[in-house]
Design an enzyme around this catalytic site. Structure first.
Site, short mmCIF file in Angstrom:
data_model
loop_
_atom_site.label_atom_id
_atom_site.label_comp_id
_atom_site.label_asym_id
_atom_site.label_seq_id
_atom_site.Cartn_x
_atom_site.Cartn_y
_atom_site.Cartn_z
N HIS A 196 -1.11 5.25 -8.30
CA HIS A 196 -1.73 4.17 -9.08
C HIS A 196 -3.24 4.12 -8.84
CE1 HIS A 196 -2.36 0.90 -6.04
NE2 HIS A 196 -1.28 1.37 -5.46
N ASP A 213 -6.10 1.92 -0.64
CA ASP A 213 -4.86 1.69 -1.39
C ASP A 213 -5.27 1.48 -2.85
OD1 ASP A 213 -2.56 0.77 -2.58
OD2 ASP A 213 -2.41 -1.05 -1.37
N GLU A 235 -0.24 -1.22 -10.96
CA GLU A 235 0.79 -1.22 -9.93
C GLU A 235 0.78 -2.54 -9.16
OE1 GLU A 235 2.61 -0.37 -5.88
OE2 GLU A 235 0.64 -1.16 -6.38
N GLU A 236 -0.43 -3.03 -8.89
CA GLU A 236 -0.58 -4.21 -8.04
C GLU A 236 -0.12 -5.50 -8.72
OE1 GLU A 236 -1.07 -3.80 -5.08
OE2 GLU A 236 -2.37 -2.09 -4.70
N ASP A 280 1.17 6.95 -2.34
CA ASP A 280 0.53 5.64 -2.23
C ASP A 280 0.08 5.45 -0.78
OD1 ASP A 280 -0.24 2.96 -2.74
OD2 ASP A 280 1.51 2.59 -4.00
N HIS A 290 -5.24 -4.37 0.96
CA HIS A 290 -5.43 -5.63 0.21
C HIS A 290 -6.41 -6.58 0.91
CE1 HIS A 290 -1.57 -5.26 -2.40
NE2 HIS A 290 -2.08 -4.07 -2.11
#
Lengths: 362, 358
Positions: free
Chosen positions: A81, A185, A214-215, A237, A328
């Site tokens: 992603h 990420d 994706e998130e 990932d 994140h």
């Protein structure tokens, strides 16, 4: 299961230094879910000369295909992603002061006091906080909530509109044997997939799916898997490693993955019970080639595999992730050695993939 | 390069240097280098206070000197390594800050084997003393991750190594600058602007530009009074700017000019003179009522070495004691300009005016 072939780890391609530079560029670029344009454009620049076919689908996934030499080759999808978590400007409060909301999952305890970049022009801004001198100890026991924080782009700032995306403005850096950046990420997956595509084996049709969103719910992968309908899918990932020591010095048994222990093979997560034939396939290859790997502890979370393996009649799918700390947040950390091992394992996995893997019943 | 651009570049360069309370040498040296051509003499005191002395014509002509001191603290807040646990570092604060701004912050550890990069992070709930669900993780359970493994870390970092914020300054629209340590390097820039403007004046008094140390912790500025023996002292610091988190009388708008302090820490005559000079020169200003102590160098200086007539000028600053403080360079220049004009007007008899009304 694996066809005999004299191979040692020395004969495997090594990640070139240019990959690190590419990771740096990708990590610094802005591509919040739904607004992956900058990432797509970097990838297009990198792969347009090697891909036999390069398309962007309706939702924004960039699909790059490298044909096999022979007909009837296996069609293998590798998904990474492109998007990252971030922010969206939702309201203007006063001159240069904006309300915002998060896009994707961000712990709001890590927002205040950070520099951000806003909009297409990456206008500088900050998420400030009340001076410590003016708050009480009791107030400091309460989380600074997103709704009470503002993005401040300075008085007189122009060209910032409601709906603009923003991210932390952390710049990629090397720290010892580690890399640190805001969107490792999953730009690590993107950089890996670009390199895999550049060195694709002749024996398979490799379909590289650089997915969007994706998130915010694996939405790009759902569309990509349906359109591609591959024989196998690999998802690459970045997965959380909570492997630091515990406050009370007790044993940390819930680490999920550990840095420095190689790429993590998924066994199950919130959305996927991974195909044990592919789990075995990867671990056998790791053992055979002396490539370090680990199993991610079964736990919540997930990858694009959640959407891919249920597509159409079902697609045998596996996830292989690089362990990363503090994903994140404004700054996540991975070990370069884990990335190198991840690339090696993916390289041999694509080289050896064979329909016979599916002869054994699931 | 015009004066404003040059001042911006200087300010950005000094907020990019380490200078946490008690460890001001790096930033102090850079300030000394900047002040050297603007002054007659540079002295560093045994405890690190920096003096840039620019003689006035009274003392140059052999008359008794009169001295005005501009005191700016050079130090900023930071951290110190407390202990190493495998591949993470626990730390303690130097100066006061809100731990809620820390997770995700880039830092530099000043180790004996060189600077090490790191980030402040909060660990997963199962690694803390309690999960802290829906609550901030307290400072003593936040850690620094350097990307080094346990063995490498043990080789390089020791308890007692200091830690600075690493984020770089950046310019914003309308001549604003954001970054860490603008408290109080913005005021250092204001004094520098004053010294620059004083090159164009033949002033009577001796001017002492003073970079003080350890304001954020123990106020070592009190020792500068014994060294300088000033007749008048101006402390220059930052004050709260209106904006997110500050909406009461304590907040002054960004770009609103010097905020002139008054209250028990401030000599009322000096306050009035500065206010009137702003009116006369058409410099925008705000009033900064200080019912309690000012929390600045004005407080210790006023009572040091038998007492000094002291006043306070402040630069509005958003998000004080965070790494994303924000100021307008216009306010910095106005404070420097006001001080230069004030100093230029001081003469042999100026002290006579500084008396109580009763």
């Amino acid at each position: 299961m694996i066809k005999e072939e004299k191979s040692t780890i020395d004969s495997l391609p090594v990640l070139p230094e240019s990959s690190v530079q590419l990771l740096e560029e990708l990590s610094n670029a802005v591509g919040v879910s739904g607004n992956e344009n900058e990432i797509r454009s970097i990838i297009r620049r990198e792969v347009s000369s090697v891909a036999d076919n390069l398309t962007t689908d309706t939702i924004g996934n960039l699909i790059a295909v490298k044909h096999a030499k022979n007909d009837h080759a296996l069609r293998v999808m590798v998904a990474a992603h492109m998007d990252e978590v971030g922010f969206m400007i939702v309201d203007k409060e006063s001159d240069g002061i904006f309300k915002f909301q998060v896009v994707g999952g961000i712990d709001e305890r890590a927002l205040a006091g950070k520099a951000v970049q806003v909009g297409k022009k990456h206008a500088p801004g900050v998420i400030g906080a009340c001076p410590v001198h003016l708050s009480t100890p009791a107030e400091r026991e309460v989380i600074l909530k997103t709704e009470n924080l503002r993005i401040d782009t300075g008085p007189g700032s122009k060209d910032i509109e409601i709906g603009d995306y923003a991210t932390f403005s952390t710049k990629f850096k090397r720290m010892g044997g580690s890399f640190c950046g805001k969107a490792i990420d999953n730009r690590i997956g993107v950089a890996t997939l670009i390199e895999l595509l550049k060195n694709a084996p002749d024996s398979i049709e490799l379909i590289a799916a650089f997915t969007v969103q994706e998130e915010v719910g694996l939405r790009g992968a759902e569309v990509a898997a349906y359109n591609i309908n591959p024989d196998f899918a690999f998802v690459i990932d970045c997965t959380p490693a909570n492997d630091q020591p515990a406050w009370d010095h007790s044993e940390n048994t819930l680490y999920r993955t550990k840095l420095g222990q190689g790429p993590a093979i998924y066994t199950n997560d919130s959305r996927t019970l991974y195909d044990h034939r592919l789990i075995r396939y990867l671990s056998d290859l790791g053992d055979r080639y002396g490539i370090r790997y680990q199993y991610r502890q079964p736990a919540s979370g997930g990858t694009d595999a959640g959407a891919i393996h249920t597509s159409r009649s079902g697609i045998p799918t596996i996830s292989l992730s690089v362990p990363g700390r503090y994903t994140h947040t404004a700054a996540s950390v991975i070990r370069k050695a884990d990335w190198e091992e991840h690339y090696r394992l993916m390289t041999v996995a694509l080289r050896h993939i064979d329909a016979d893997i599916l002869k054994e019943n699931r | 390069m015009d004066e404003k651009t040059s001042l911006k570049e200087f300010l950005k360069s000094i907020i990019s240097l380490p200078g946490i309370s008690g460890y001001e040498t790096a930033v102090s040296s850079a300030i000394a280098a900047k002040w050297k051509p603007l002054t007659d003499e540079i002295i560093v005191s045994p405890v690190g206070n920096l003096y840039g002395i620019k003689k006035g014509f009274l003392s140059k002509n052999g008359k008794p000197s009169k001295r005005i001191m501009m005191a700016v603290h050079m130090d900023g807040i930071g951290m110190v390594i407390e202990r190493i646990e495998k591949d993470v570092l626990y730390f303690a604060p130097i100066g006061g800050f809100d731990p809620r701004i820390l997770p995700g912050q880039e830092v530099i550890i000043h180790s004996r084997s060189g600077d090490i990069q790191g980030i402040i992070v909060q660990l997963a709930p199962h690694l803390l003393s309690e999960p802290f669900t829906g609550k901030p993780v307290p400072l003593d359970q936040l850690v620094i991750d350097t990307g080094l493994n346990a063995e490498e870390l043990k080789e390089t970092v020791q308890a007692g190594d200091t830690v600075s914020y690493a984020n770089l300054p950046f310019e914003m629209p309308s001549d604003c600058i954001a970054g860490h340590s603008l408290d109080n390097r913005a005021s250092v820039a204001a004094v520098t602007q004053c010294l620059t403007e004083l090159q164009r004046f033949n002033h009577a008094w001796d001017v002492y530009a003073v970079g003080t140390t350890q304001e954020e912790t123990v106020f070592l500025s009190r020792t500068t009074v014994s060294d300088v023996k000033p007749d008048i002292a101006i402390a220059i610091d930052v004050t709260f700017a209106k904006g997110p988190g500050v909406d009461n009388y304590k907040g002054k708008p960004l770009e609103s000019g010097p905020s002139i302090g008054f209250g028990a820490n401030i000599h009322p005559v000096l306050f009035n003179q500065l206010k009137q000079l702003c009116e006369q020169l058409d410099i925008p200003y705000t009033l900064d009522p200080l019912p309690q102590m000012s929390g600045t160098d004005a407080h210790p200086i006023q009572t040091a070495s038998g007492g000094v007539a002291t006043c306070l000028l402040s630069i509005p600053l958003r998000y004080m004691h965070t790494p994303v403080e924000m100021i307008s360079i216009k306010d910095v220049m106005r404070v420097g300009h006001l001080m230069a004009e004030y100093i230029a007007r001081l003469d042999e008899n100026s002290l006579d005016s500084i008396k109580w009304e009763d």
